[in-house]
Scaffold this active site. Structure first.
Site, mmCIF file in Angstrom:
data_model
loop_
_atom_site.group_PDB
_atom_site.id
_atom_site.type_symbol
_atom_site.label_atom_id
_atom_site.label_comp_id
_atom_site.label_asym_id
_atom_site.label_seq_id
_atom_site.Cartn_x
_atom_site.Cartn_y
_atom_site.Cartn_z
ATOM 1 N N GLU B 67 0.707 -1.161 -0.434
ATOM 2 C CA GLU B 67 -0.199 0.244 0.262
ATOM 3 C C GLU B 67 0.803 1.065 -0.222
ATOM 4 O O GLU B 67 0.353 2.000 -0.752
ATOM 5 C CB GLU B 67 -0.932 -0.144 1.535
ATOM 6 C CG GLU B 67 -1.976 -1.087 0.771
ATOM 7 C CD GLU B 67 -1.777 -2.469 1.452
ATOM 8 O OE1 GLU B 67 -0.434 -2.663 1.791
ATOM 9 O OE2 GLU B 67 -2.134 -3.219 1.846
ATOM 10 N N PHE B 129 -10.866 -8.023 13.851
ATOM 11 C CA PHE B 129 -10.492 -7.984 13.515
ATOM 12 C C PHE B 129 -9.829 -7.531 12.139
ATOM 13 O O PHE B 129 -10.690 -6.813 11.526
ATOM 14 C CB PHE B 129 -10.394 -9.746 12.094
ATOM 15 C CG PHE B 129 -9.157 -9.740 11.479
ATOM 16 C CD1 PHE B 129 -8.586 -10.823 11.822
ATOM 17 C CD2 PHE B 129 -9.590 -10.038 9.913
ATOM 18 C CE1 PHE B 129 -7.086 -10.750 11.197
ATOM 19 C CE2 PHE B 129 -8.726 -10.508 9.057
ATOM 20 C CZ PHE B 129 -7.701 -10.320 9.507
ATOM 21 N N GLN B 130 -8.817 -6.881 12.203
ATOM 22 C CA GLN B 130 -8.718 -6.225 11.118
ATOM 23 C C GLN B 130 -8.886 -4.227 11.571
ATOM 24 O O GLN B 130 -8.870 -3.225 10.376
ATOM 25 C CB GLN B 130 -7.730 -6.084 9.768
ATOM 26 C CG GLN B 130 -7.209 -7.296 9.320
ATOM 27 C CD GLN B 130 -7.179 -7.824 7.666
ATOM 28 O OE1 GLN B 130 -8.232 -7.026 7.064
ATOM 29 N NE2 GLN B 130 -6.214 -8.025 7.346
ATOM 30 N N LYS B 179 -17.922 -1.826 5.780
ATOM 31 C CA LYS B 179 -18.030 -2.943 5.012
ATOM 32 C C LYS B 179 -19.390 -2.340 4.909
ATOM 33 O O LYS B 179 -20.287 -2.181 3.800
ATOM 34 C CB LYS B 179 -18.047 -3.564 5.610
ATOM 35 C CG LYS B 179 -17.681 -5.148 4.542
ATOM 36 C CD LYS B 179 -16.989 -5.944 5.047
ATOM 37 C CE LYS B 179 -16.318 -7.104 4.219
ATOM 38 N NZ LYS B 179 -16.173 -8.296 4.047
ATOM 39 N N MET B 493 23.880 9.769 1.884
ATOM 40 C CA MET B 493 24.240 10.439 2.551
ATOM 41 C C MET B 493 24.416 11.340 3.802
ATOM 42 O O MET B 493 24.919 12.099 4.343
ATOM 43 C CB MET B 493 22.424 11.542 2.145
ATOM 44 C CG MET B 493 22.263 13.075 2.117
ATOM 45 S SD MET B 493 23.586 14.089 1.684
ATOM 46 C CE MET B 493 22.621 14.289 0.596
HETATM 47 C C1 TPP Z 1 12.266 6.334 4.703
HETATM 48 C C2 TPP Z 1 13.901 7.292 5.300
HETATM 49 N N1 TPP Z 1 14.577 6.548 6.585
HETATM 50 C C3 TPP Z 1 16.097 6.718 6.399
HETATM 51 C C4 TPP Z 1 15.808 8.566 6.253
HETATM 52 C C5 TPP Z 1 17.561 9.400 5.715
HETATM 53 N N2 TPP Z 1 18.525 8.881 4.739
HETATM 54 C C6 TPP Z 1 18.053 9.939 4.492
HETATM 55 S S1 TPP Z 1 19.318 10.210 2.632
HETATM 56 C C7 TPP Z 1 20.036 8.040 3.648
HETATM 57 C C8 TPP Z 1 20.421 7.450 2.459
HETATM 58 C C9 TPP Z 1 20.142 6.792 0.716
HETATM 59 O O1 TPP Z 1 21.249 5.941 0.649
HETATM 60 P P1 TPP Z 1 20.765 5.566 -0.687
HETATM 61 O O2 TPP Z 1 19.679 5.454 -1.578
HETATM 62 O O3 TPP Z 1 21.717 4.926 -1.094
HETATM 63 O O4 TPP Z 1 20.806 7.618 -1.485
HETATM 64 P P2 TPP Z 1 22.318 7.972 -1.623
HETATM 65 O O5 TPP Z 1 22.266 9.058 -0.489
HETATM 66 O O6 TPP Z 1 23.303 7.035 -1.274
HETATM 67 O O7 TPP Z 1 22.831 8.318 -3.074
HETATM 68 C C10 TPP Z 1 18.560 7.813 4.815
HETATM 69 C C11 TPP Z 1 19.553 6.111 5.108
HETATM 70 C C12 TPP Z 1 15.028 8.735 4.697
HETATM 71 N N3 TPP Z 1 15.292 9.745 4.647
HETATM 72 N N4 TPP Z 1 14.657 8.349 4.772
#
Ligand code: TPP
Ligand code: MG
Lengths: 201, 578
Positions: B67, B129-130, B179, B493
């Site tokens: 979803e 349920f759910q 429902k 990042m």
């Molecule tokens: C759902 C979620 N969890 C954690 C983060 C924190 N976060 C921001 S950028 C990042 C790294 C992303 O890694 P990747 O997809 O390999 O992209 P890159 O930065 O290496 O280009 C993380 C963990 C986020 N933005 N969203």
């Protein structure tokens, strides 16, 4: 923006809303999200059938209150929000005090005190008596201290209700809202209209 | 409660007939102009799915794999097409899986109508349920939500849902239908589109004195600077915006959600704002004398440290949402209104100017940034591939015509910085929430929304693994999405922050990946991996020319950092080039 806590004071927020399940939660989370404590919350009908009125009291700076008022007004089912200092409203809270009847009966001073506070007996039973008084926080508070030595059994205070001194009610406003096409005379946003000093009209 | 007008009849010959709430729901969707639904069935929404069986002509239902994928797809659809995205999910886990997408859509102002099934009304509150209290769970992340427990409430609830989702500042709406209400037969009057809710004022009246004062400030300005955001596109005011910019001659910079509203190549487009934005726009924010913010909300990723943000400037803020005005940056002149309406009024009053010296300042900063950052990023001399050169090569092939959908991380910033856009609704990214896992499903949705345009998803090796199951949706629907994984073998990042601010203590950012090309082939999706420069362009060409979806994994330098950067807690003028 960097206001000191000293700038904080009590504000009375008045919201006119539709009577909608879930709206209370929508409004409450606007405060809780910012970790703002609601000092008092009252919901009631208003002068117009079907329109609800929220009275909310918080202790905050005006900057915060203004932002919150805007956020509340943004909710789909909220018609209008105002915020006012205590000086700008007539406000009341009601309190109930339960005291042992025998003490009251014996001590004439208690009766005098109650009269002084404008308290009224609501229920008189053999074992206890319930008094009611209405007024400002300090007044209802003071009566607690006074009654404490006489064996105050139970105390409860209501939420605050407040009437805005300069308001002429909501009837005319509602008619404006009900028009599909708002006219130019509609004051749509009090916050942008009264932007203290930044803007003169 | 509503003052309804312009009743439109769905089926004139059969108006006022008895039908189930489920069927009525689908008829409402058709009447609202919906053609595509992203969804996933389950017990509490079976009656609606049963009715859907007979609506295959009118409604294209895309079966997603999760979803969250469904709602991100609907977001991509809405942002690419400008229409309302529609999602179906069942009660309980189906509904809670929508929460991330709702939060994302709320903060990025995306119009959605999500319809969730709910247990029978008589079971509400019994831990059936759910059963989950999805109304209360989603209250903070929806513009509006409503639970329908009787079929007779459906027509008005749905009409309001669409009106609220798409009007004013758009946002997600959730309608939870028990429902019994779906099953219930009721006497269905003609469906009426909602145009007015008395407690809801999406289109404020523009106040001429604000326009006058704004124009005066602009006409007196020596160093005026425009910041624009997604509001320009949400207001469908790209042409009005362009006319304003061209007459006033004011340099303009964009937030990542605003990208494309003015083409990248436009001479007055001076680049990107914010933490990883361009050098000039950030520094000169603190030198302009009049700052004109249009349909943007001064997010902290844009402003950096607020008490050192544009303190010297008089601020004109055009926004449709009054809560944004004075929220983060105090406005000297608040121009509250729909920019489709306010911009032409303003354009009429501003003088035609060109600001040559002021614009030169931007060019000087741009030259510095090219020398310090951009040249090496786009045309590297090192052995390893950079993310920037992939985007650069892509630009050359797509010529700014593609819809670029990005995930979250370094690749997102690189894509937003370097991708070229000729049109609005071309940069689809999770801006406010920064939701990893957004891109793959959003790209699928974007393609359904704009089948006429090429859609390229740019995703990190981390983010793709958050919603990789949506490759199944691609497989089953045959939708044509080009997927580029910029694989730096890191949660890049976060690694960058750990390198710069935490003494290179790389804590759990070293993420392993499967063989993505093999995974894709398991879903019958063509794919390729490239790590050599001489193969890059031909691989991109192959990908773009491929009939149908294609996954291209590009192995890039592991430890590149995104610069410029406004470090957290710093002012925009303290932006670092290295
Ligand atoms: C759902 C979620 N969890 C954690 C983060 C924190 N976060 C921001 S950028 C990042 C790294 C992303 O890694 P990747 O997809 O390999 O992209 P890159 O930065 O290496 O280009 C993380 C963990 C986020 N933005 N969203
Ligand atoms: Mg990565």
């Amino acid at each position: 923006m960097s206001e000191h806590p000293i700038d904080r004071q009590e504000y009375n927020i008045t919201a006119y809303t539709e009577n909608q399940i879930g709206l209370l939660n929508r409004i409450a989370i606007i405060f809780s999200r910012r970790k703002i404590n609601i000092e008092s919350l009252n919901t009631s009908p208003s002068e117009i059938e079907g329109i609800h009125r929220f009275n909310i009291v918080i202790h905050e700076t005006e900057d915060v209150v203004r932002k919150i008022a805007k956020q509340i007004e943004k909710q789909v089912e909220v018609l209008k929000v105002y915020y006012n200092t205590n000086q700008e409203v007539i406000w009341q809270e009601m309190a109930l005090y339960k005291v042992p009847t025998d003490v009251i009966a014996e001590k004439a001073s208690v009766e005098r005190l109650l009269r002084e506070f404008g308290a009224r007996a609501v229920v008189i039973r053999k074992d206890y008596t319930v008094f009611e008084t209405t007024g400002h926080r300090e007044e209802t508070d003071r009566l607690i201290t006074v009654l404490q030595p006489y064996g105050l059994i139970e105390f409860v205070r209501s939420a605050r209700i407040a009437i805005i001194k300069h308001s002429d009610g909501f009837n005319r406003k509602l008619r404006e809202f009900e028009r599909t096409e708002p006219g130019s005379e509609v004051v749509e946003n009090e916050f942008l209209n009264n932007r203290d000093g930044v803007f003169s009209m | 409660m509503l003052i309804q007008e312009k009743p439109i009849q769905l089926l004139p010959e059969t108006a006022r007939q008895t039908m189930s709430g489920a069927e009525m729901t689908l008829r409402a969707l058709v009447a609202e102009g919906v053609d595509t639904i992203f969804g996933y069935p389950g017990g509490a929404i079976i009656p609606i799915y049963d009715a859907l069986y007979d609506f295959k002509q009118e409604l294209n239902h895309v079966l997603v794999r999760h979803e969250q994928g469904g709602i991100h797809a609907a977001q991509g659809y809405a942002r690419a097409s400008g229409k309302v995205g529609v999602v179906f999910a069942t009660s309980g886990p189906g509904a809670t899986n929508l929460v991330t997408g709702l939060a994302d859509a709320l903060i990025d102002s995306t119009p959605l109508v999500c319809i969730t099934g709910q247990v029978f009304a008589h079971l509400l509150g019994t831990d059936a349920f759910q059963e989950t209290d999805i109304i209360n769970i989603t209250t903070p992340v929806t513009k509006w939500n409503f639970q329908v427990t009787e079929a007779s409430q459906l027509p008005e609830a749905l009409a309001k849902a669409f009106h609220i989702a798409r009007s004013g500042r758009p946002g997600p709406v959730l309608i939870d239908i028990t429902k019994n209400a779906q099953l219930q037969q009721f006497d269905f009057p003609e469906y009426q589109i909602c145009h007015h809710i008395r407690s809801y004022r999406p289109a404020p009246i523009v106040r001429p004195e604000y326009i006058r004062q704004a124009a005066e400030l602009i006409n007196q300005a020596k160093r005026p600077f425009v910041l624009w955001g997604q509001g320009v596109t949400l207001g469908r005011a790209e042409a009005e915006f362009r006319a304003f910019i061209e007459k006033s001659g004011i340099p303009a910079a964009w937030t990542i959600l605003g990208a494309g509203a003015l083409p990248t190549s436009h001479p007055l487009n001076v680049g990107m704002l914010g933490m990883h934005g361009n050098y000039g726009p950030n520094v000169l924010t603190n030198e302009c004398d009049v700052l004109i913010a249009i349909g943007m909300r001064f997010d902290d990723r844009v402003t950096g440290r607020l008490d050192k943000y544009a303190r010297q400037a008089q601020v004109i803020h055009l926004d449709i949402d009054p809560t944004e005005i004075d929220k983060n940056v105090a406005a000297t002149v608040p121009v509250w209104g729909d920019c489709k309406e306010t911009l032409p009024l303003l354009t009429a009053l501003v003088e035609a100017r060109t600001h040559p010296e002021w614009r030169q300042r931007f060019e000087q900063f741009q030259a510095e940034e090219v020398a310090a950052v951009i040249q090496d990023e786009l045309f590297p001399t090192s052995d390893e591939l950079t993310m920037g050169e992939v985007i650069q090569q892509l630009n050359e092939l797509t010529q700014g015509e593609a819809i670029v959908v990005t995930d979250v991380g370094q690749h997102q910033m690189v894509a937003c910085r370097y991708a070229r856009f000729n049109h609005a609704r071309s940069n689809i990214t999770s801006g406010g929430l920064g939701t990893m896992g957004f891109a793959l499903p959003a790209a699928i949705g974007a393609k359904f929304g704009r089948p006429d345009r090429p859609v390229v998803a740019i995703i990190g090796d981390g983010g793709i693994q958050m919603t990789i199951q949506e490759l199944g949706t691609i497989m089953q629907t045959g939708v044509d999405v080009k997927i580029i994984i910029l694989n730096n073998q890191f949660l890049g990042m976060v690694r960058q922050w750990q390198e710069l601010f935490h003494e290179r203590r790389y804590s759990f950012v070293d993420i392993a990946s499967p063989d993505f090309v093999t995974v894709a082939s398991g879903y019958s999706i063509a794919g390729k991996r490239v790590s050599e420069r001489q193969e890059l362009q031909s691989s991109l060409r192959e990908m773009l020319a491929h009939p149908g979806s294609f996954l291209l994994e590009v192995m890039v330098t592991k430890e590149n950092n995104i610069f410029p950067m406004v470090p957290q807690g710093c002012s925009v003028s303290e932006i670092r080039l290295r």
